[in-house]
Structure formats: C-alpha cells, structure tokens
Design a protein around this motif. Structure first.
Motif, PDB file in Angstrom:
ATOM      1  N   ILE A   5      33.227-113.757  28.648  1.00  0.00           N
ATOM      2  CA  ILE A   5      31.871-114.241  27.939  1.00  0.00           C
ATOM      3  C   ILE A   5      31.573-113.382  27.026  1.00  0.00           C
ATOM      4  N   SER A   6      31.400-113.851  25.552  1.00  0.00           N
ATOM      5  CA  SER A   6      30.919-113.194  24.499  1.00  0.00           C
ATOM      6  C   SER A   6      29.323-113.024  24.564  1.00  0.00           C
ATOM      7  N   VAL A   7      28.727-112.137  24.158  1.00  0.00           N
ATOM      8  CA  VAL A   7      27.242-112.019  24.319  1.00  0.00           C
ATOM      9  C   VAL A   7      26.816-111.686  22.752  1.00  0.00           C
ATOM     10  N   ASP A   8      25.802-112.578  22.435  1.00  0.00           N
ATOM     11  CA  ASP A   8      25.044-112.082  21.200  1.00  0.00           C
ATOM     12  C   ASP A   8      23.679-111.681  21.564  1.00  0.00           C
ATOM     13  N   LEU A   9      23.284-110.554  20.997  1.00  0.00           N
ATOM     14  CA  LEU A   9      22.063-109.802  21.489  1.00  0.00           C
ATOM     15  C   LEU A   9      21.222-110.118  20.058  1.00  0.00           C
ATOM     16  N   LEU A  10      19.834-110.305  20.428  1.00  0.00           N
ATOM     17  CA  LEU A  10      18.689-110.240  19.447  1.00  0.00           C
ATOM     18  C   LEU A  10      17.648-109.328  19.872  1.00  0.00           C
ATOM     19  N   ALA A  11      17.468-108.248  19.073  1.00  0.00           N
ATOM     20  CA  ALA A  11      16.518-107.082  19.554  1.00  0.00           C
ATOM     21  C   ALA A  11      15.344-107.129  18.369  1.00  0.00           C
ATOM     22  N   ASP A 114      33.879-110.787  32.756  1.00  0.00           N
ATOM     23  CA  ASP A 114      34.111-109.879  31.584  1.00  0.00           C
ATOM     24  C   ASP A 114      33.297-109.817  30.409  1.00  0.00           C
ATOM     25  N   CYS A 115      32.052-109.617  30.358  1.00  0.00           N
ATOM     26  CA  CYS A 115      31.210-109.688  29.283  1.00  0.00           C
ATOM     27  C   CYS A 115      31.526-108.531  27.977  1.00  0.00           C
ATOM     28  N   TYR A 116      31.243-108.942  27.051  1.00  0.00           N
ATOM     29  CA  TYR A 116      31.187-108.109  25.828  1.00  0.00           C
ATOM     30  C   TYR A 116      30.278-108.367  24.657  1.00  0.00           C
ATOM     31  N   ILE A 117      29.798-107.571  23.925  1.00  0.00           N
ATOM     32  CA  ILE A 117      28.870-107.792  22.929  1.00  0.00           C
ATOM     33  C   ILE A 117      29.569-108.366  21.586  1.00  0.00           C
ATOM     34  N   ASN A 118      29.381-109.349  21.221  1.00  0.00           N
ATOM     35  CA  ASN A 118      30.019-109.838  20.120  1.00  0.00           C
ATOM     36  C   ASN A 118      29.337-109.757  18.789  1.00  0.00           C
ATOM     37  N   ARG A 119      27.798-110.059  18.698  1.00  0.00           N
ATOM     38  CA  ARG A 119      27.189-109.937  17.545  1.00  0.00           C
ATOM     39  C   ARG A 119      25.598-109.271  17.927  1.00  0.00           C
ATOM     40  N   LEU A 120      25.069-108.755  17.063  1.00  0.00           N
ATOM     41  CA  LEU A 120      23.868-108.048  17.433  1.00  0.00           C
ATOM     42  C   LEU A 120      23.066-108.149  15.850  1.00  0.00           C
TER      43      LEU A 120
END
Length: 226
Positions: A5-11, A114-120
């Motif tokens: 699963i790709s994860v996009d983070l918004l901070a 299996d999660c990984y950060i794709n965009r931030l």
C-alpha cells in the motif's frame, strides 16, 4: 508480504490548509485507485470527497496524535481496512504535532500490509508563518529538513517582499526543498502533475541541522509586526 500500500502524507500545522488541499486534489489524484483517507486531526474545513468518482473510504483516528499514542490506532485502522476494503492507496492527514520522522517509523512497522510512503506534502499557511516560527522554530526546522515539497498557502495575502523572505527561510532549512505558492483556487492539470512529481518521498537521511533562522535575520518582532 505481497500486498503493498502506498501512503501519501499531508503534514502541517492546524489551519494551514491540509484538508482544503485534499479536497482540491482528491478528484484528480486519488480517484483512480481504491483509496483510504485517514484524518488524525479535524481541522477548520471538513473532509468533502463525495464528488470523487471511484472507490474510496474515509476514517478518522481520534484520541491524539498517532506519534504520541503509538501505532495501535493506526495499525488497527489499516488492518481493518485491509480485511474489509483492500485499499491500494492511503492518504494520511497528520495532526499538527505529528513528527514526520516518527510517522515514517510507524508506517514501516505496520504488520497487516507492506506500507511505504510515496508522497509527502507539507502545507504552510504563509499568513501564519511568523506565529508558528515564534512558537515552534526548532520543530518546524526539523520537519522542513526532510520534506520534498512545501505548498505555501495564502501567500497572496502578503506582500511579495514578505513572501520572498519566507521562501528564503524555508530554503535555509532545506536547500533542496521545492516550494509552490497558492495553488488552491483553480489547480490546473499541469500544476497537479508537477506537485505529484515534486512531492515524491525518497526516505529520510540524516542531515546536518540548519542554522537557526534567528541567525539569518529572523526576528521575533517580525511576528508581532506581521
């Protein structure tokens, strides 16, 4: 584990425009995949993604910042989604106190997928910048040192000189950082494609701590006069 699963983070701080940013981009960026939207902080604007075509689901994690409460809430939310929904993408809106370094570690420890950060994406309210610098200079500098992209929101409310000054401060924290001004109103397809490219996350490397903004001409009186 074969399920990724790709994860996009918004901070960003509360009121910076994280939810507004999601609402603007959702139909263009996250409508082509089965997407799970997770909010760890309820902001001024509500998540409004009813106009998205495609398959999506929204969840909210309450009870505090996921960094402070550990990965229990995040793990449970994702594990449930994996069983019931099988998302291809997760969009995670972080609480303002969330430390991206800690979130990075939490996501890597997720056991159900299996999660990984794709965009931030790091969202900053330009009109509120000096106030945040006054309160959280060290924290902000640390976060800026590892983010690939800053979306500078509401910069049109400031003078061009003041906006350039803020950009200079951001660049002093991370010379490689990409900065985009006010793209909320009517984002175009080329601009959105550019944002996606610039926000690609390439991991966290130990970087030398930047010089203090105060040593670069920043004065707390600027906050008072802003």
């Amino acid at each position: 584990m074969d399920y990724k699963i790709s994860v996009d983070l918004l901070a960003g701080f509360k009121g910076s425009g994280k939810t507004s940013f999601i609402n603007k981009l959702a139909g263009y960026v996250w409508s082509k995949e089965k997407t799970l939207f997770i909010q760890n902080e309820t902001g001024i604007e509500s998540l409004s993604i009813n106009n998205i075509k495609g398959n999506w689901k929204a969840e909210e994690i309450t009870g505090g910042c996921i960094c402070c409460t550990g990965n229990a809430y995040l793990e449970t939310t994702i594990e449930k989604a994996v069983k019931e929904y099988r998302p291809q993408k997760i969009v995670l809106e972080l609480a303002q106190t969330a430390n991206i370094r800690d979130v990075y570690d939490l996501i890597l420890k997720i056991k159900s997928a299996d999660c990984y950060i794709n965009r931030l994406f790091y969202i900053i309210n330009a009109a509120d910048f000096y106030k945040r610098m006054f309160i959280s200079e060290i924290f902000l500098k640390d976060q800026l040192a590892i983010v690939p992209l800053v979306v500078l929101n509401r910069s049109l409310k400031l003078s061009e000189e003041k906006t350039e000054e803020i950009i200079g401060f951001l660049k002093s924290a991370n010379s490689q950082i990409e900065i985009v001004n006010d793209c909320f109103e009517e984002p175009t397809s080329p601009l959105l494609d550019k944002l996606l490219l610039m926000s690609e996350f390439k991991g966290i490397k130990d970087k030398k701590s930047p010089k203090s903004f105060t040593n670069l001409g920043f004065k707390y009186s600027d906050f008072i006069n802003n």
